[in-house]
Design an enzyme around this catalytic site. Structure first.
Site, PDB file in Angstrom:
ATOM      1  CE  LYS A  24      -2.930   0.409   3.595  1.00 21.60           C
ATOM      2  NZ  LYS A  24      -2.854   1.661   4.375  1.00 21.60           N
ATOM      3  NE  ARG A 125      -5.670   7.899  10.996  1.00 24.38           N
ATOM      4  CZ  ARG A 125      -4.941   7.092  10.232  1.00 24.38           C
ATOM      5  NH1 ARG A 125      -5.476   6.559   9.156  1.00 24.38           N
ATOM      6  NH2 ARG A 125      -3.696   6.835  10.549  1.00 24.38           N
ATOM      7  CG  ASP A 317       0.755   0.010   9.520  1.00 21.43           C
ATOM      8  OD1 ASP A 317       0.285   0.859  10.293  1.00 21.43           O
ATOM      9  OD2 ASP A 317       1.250   0.286   8.418  1.00 21.43           O
ATOM     10  CE  LYS A 344      -0.303   4.150  13.087  1.00 19.59           C
ATOM     11  NZ  LYS A 344       0.455   4.888  12.069  1.00 19.59           N
TER      12      LYS A 344
HETATM   13  C1  S3P Z   1       2.657   4.785   6.341  1.00 18.44           C
HETATM   14  C2  S3P Z   1       3.206   5.184   7.540  1.00 18.44           C
HETATM   15  C3  S3P Z   1       2.679   4.751   8.846  1.00 18.44           C
HETATM   16  C4  S3P Z   1       1.769   3.536   8.722  1.00 18.44           C
HETATM   17  C5  S3P Z   1       0.795   3.681   7.594  1.00 18.44           C
HETATM   18  C6  S3P Z   1       1.525   3.837   6.274  1.00 18.44           C
HETATM   19  C7  S3P Z   1       3.232   5.299   5.089  1.00 18.44           C
HETATM   20  O1  S3P Z   1       1.945   5.806   9.423  1.00 18.44           O
HETATM   21  O2  S3P Z   1       1.073   3.321   9.928  1.00 18.44           O
HETATM   22  O3  S3P Z   1      -0.049   2.558   7.513  1.00 18.44           O
HETATM   23  O4  S3P Z   1       2.943   4.737   4.006  1.00 18.44           O
HETATM   24  O5  S3P Z   1       4.004   6.262   5.144  1.00 18.44           O
HETATM   25  P1  S3P Z   1       2.640   6.965  10.322  1.00 18.44           P
HETATM   26  O6  S3P Z   1       3.449   7.811   9.425  1.00 18.44           O
HETATM   27  O7  S3P Z   1       1.479   7.730  10.925  1.00 18.44           O
HETATM   28  O8  S3P Z   1       3.446   6.240  11.343  1.00 18.44           O
END
Ligand code: S3P
Length: 435
Positions: A24, A125, A317, A344
């Site tokens: 993702k 959020r 995650d 989250k």
């Molecule tokens: C992500 C960073 C993480 C992660 C999210 C995807 C990214 O979040 O939890 O699912 O693709 O940069 P945070 O930057 O809030 O830690």
């Protein structure tokens, strides 16, 4: 709202070789950078999930032409760094925090105004973590008390800053770097703990001069992105549910094929091994500049551990899945330093603690973690709170529970893992529609 409830029932051993969908994080970034590049880029392994489809739809609304002839493949005809066109209507990021935060950075440097909106969960959020440092770069926003919708007032001259992140966040780092493409001078981001470096690596692959090392990234504005092809690895965070599932169901052996093993993502591998899991890394290789490998996982008797807080950012995650492993393990598992889980897609500490407690597991929740007393999981009813990873984690728990687990509100699994139920049932899960 599209509500879908599941029933996950105890079942026999898990067997087989599976390939989970594309990453993702990488898919979001590939779509954004390809859209801003000069020329056409081919993305292979693109995640056909709602989150990344929202990002593609936003880029399309901003004027990027995208061809989608085959599943998982996109040909993105970039419009160049200054080629996006503003639109009057709000841009919908759906459930995707990554989409919204990165797009906030990207749109901060445009000549036009934009508004980013999201679903109910995303609208709760915090966005101040990106709008505050971006404002220090000269950008201008309005939000609803730090939450979406995010109105981005365009036409502002941005300048680089040096910013030390208060909490480790690849999303915040990436938002600043994307704004930095449009800024005068150097943008520097320093992290308290290194986070996933996909934005940095991908900017380099698209030809943007960038200097980075774990915990620090620097770039200057005034260059251009050159189209390039991107191969997206399978998502470790999706593989995680199967790593836990095969570890806890006696007699299981699964191979997760060609999974991305960026070291900033694989904390769960270390955590499960500390607990006694039997996971082997086979056929190591490199694809699209990222380490990939097959992961062979066999059932093992897990023991509770005190999780080193230094592992938290590398498995941010994966906590919902870890909680399930901990509930089955012998002894207690102690999680600390994980307060970020509260912001989250749901408050994941509360969601997992309440869900497991409802199934008879003793869980003591604390402000930044929990103590999970392992042993047995009962059957019953839990709520996913619309959070994809909570839903899939309780589907895993259902495999070893004393009776079926009914899981409410699982539709959002499609945000990150389209086809989860089919893939899971193919290798031995028993997940059915509970309606
Ligand atoms: C992500 C960073 C993480 C992660 C999210 C995807 C990214 O979040 O939890 O699912 O693709 O940069 P945070 O930057 O809030 O830690």
């Amino acid at each position: 709202m599209n509500v879908l409830n599941w029933k996950s029932s105890p079942n026999g051993p898990l067997r087989g070789t599976l390939r989970v969908p594309g990453d993702k994080s990488v898919s979001h970034r590939a779509m954004m950078l390809a859209g801003l590049a000069d020329g056409s880029s081919r993305i292979e392994g693109f995640l056909e999930g709602e989150d990344t489809l929202s990002t593609a739809a936003v880029m399309q609304a901003l004027g990027v032409r995208i061809e989608a002839d085959q599943p998982g493949v996109r040909i993105v005809h970039g419009v160049g760094l200054h080629g996006l066109k503003g639109v009057g209507q709000p841009l919908d990021c759906g459930n995707a925090g990554t989409g919204m935060r990165l797009l906030t950075g990207l749109l901060a440097g445009q000549a036009f105004d934009s508004t980013l909106v999201g679903d109910e969960s995303l609208s709760r959020r915090p966005m101040g973590r990106v709008t505050e440092p971006l404002s220090a770069m000269g950008a201008s926003f309005s939000t609803e008390d730090g939450r979406p919708p995010v109105r981005i007032h365009g036409g502002k001259a941005l300048h680089g800053i040096s910013y030390t992140l208060p909490v480790a966040s690849a999303q915040v780092k990436s938002a600043l770097l994307l704004a930095g493409l449009y800024a005068e001078g150097e943008t520097e981001v320093i992290e308290p703990h290194p986070t996933r470096d996909y934005t940095e690596r991908m900017l380099a692959a698209f030809g943007w001069p960038i200097r980075f090392e774990p915990g620090r990234a620097r770039l200057s504005g005034g260059h251009r992105l050159q189209a390039t092809d991107v191969v997206v690895p399978a998502d470790f965070s999706s593989a995680a549910f199967f790593l836990v599932a095969a570890s806890i169901v006696p007699g299981s052996e699964l191979v997760l094929a060609r999974v991305g093993l960026n070291p900033r993502r694989t904390g769960l591998l270390q955590a499960l091994r500390l607990m006694g899991a039997d996971i082997r890394v086979e056929n190591e290789g490199v694809s699209g500049g990222e380490a990939i490998a097959d992961l062979r996982v066999r059932h093992a008797r897990l023991k509770g551990v005190e999780l080193p807080p230094s592992l938290v950012p590398d498995m941010i995650d994966e906590f919902p899945a870890l909680f399930v492993a901990a509930a089955v393990a012998e002894g207690r598992t102690v999680v600390t330093g994980a307060a970020e889980l509260r912001v989250k897609e749901s408050d994941r500490l509360a969601a997992m603690a309440r869900g497991l407690q409802g199934l008879g597991v003793v869980v003591e929740e604390s402000p930044d973690g929990a103590v999970i007393h392992g042993g047995r999981i009962g059957g019953g009813q839990v709520e996913s709170l619309g959070d994809h990873r909570i839903a899939m984690s309780f589907a895993v728990a259902g495999l070893v529970a004393e009776g079926p687990i009914r899981i409410g509100d699982c539709a959002n699994v499609a945000t990150s893992f389209p086809g989860f139920v089919e893939l899971a049932n193919d290798c031995g899960f028993s997940v059915a529609d509970a309606d």
